[in-house]
Design a protein around this motif. Structure first.
Motif: not given
Length: 120
Positions: A92, A95-96, A98-103
Motif C-alpha cells: 500500500t 503503491g501510494e 508511485w501514484k504521487s510520483r507519477s502525478r
C-alpha cells in the motif's frame, strides 16, 4: 529444473496458451503471495514442534501425515500473519508513493515549461 524453464519459455512466447491460461489464472495469486512466507516460516515451525516434543518421533504413516498437515497449517498461518502485518502495508505504501510520483511531472518537463513561460 530444465523442464520448468522450457515450459516457462514456451508459455512466455505463446506456444502453450492453455497451460499459460491455467498457470496465469488470477486464483493462483493468493497462494503465490503466501508461498514465500510459508517457505520462510516453515523451518521455525518445524524446530518449534521438535523442541516441544516430549518423546521420540515414531515414523508411522499416520504420524507423518499428522506432522505434515500441522506444519503446513502453521506455516501458512504464519505466512498470512506476515502478509497482513508486513507485505500488504508495504504494498500500500509503495503503491501510494508511485501514484504521487507519477502525478508530478519530471524535472525536465517542469524546467521546459518554465522556460516557455519566461520566453513568452
Amino acid at each position: 529444473a530444465a523442464c520448468w524453464a522450457v515450459i516457462t519459455l514456451l508459455c512466455y512466447y505463446g506456444y502453450l496458451p492453455m497451460v499459460d491460461a491455467v498457470l496465469s489464472h488470477r486464483y493462483w495469486t493468493p497462494l503465490a503471495r503466501l508461498t514465500y512466507g510459508a517457505y520462510l516460516s516453515h523451518p521455525l515451525v518445524i524446530k518449534l514442534a521438535a523442541g516441544c516434543a516430549v518423546q521420540y518421533y515414531t515414523f508411522s504413516t499416520q504420524d507423518m501425515l499428522y506432522r505434515w498437515a500441522g506444519n503446513c497449517v502453521l506455516s501458512f498461518s504464519c505466512a498470512f500473519v506476515l502478509w497482513a502485518l508486513v507485505e500488504r502495508p508495504m504494498m500500500t505504501l509503495i503503491g501510494e508513493a508511485w501514484k504521487s510520483r507519477s502525478r508530478t511531472p519530471p524535472r525536465e518537463a517542469r524546467a521546459c515549461e518554465q522556460y516557455k513561460e519566461a520566453a513568452a
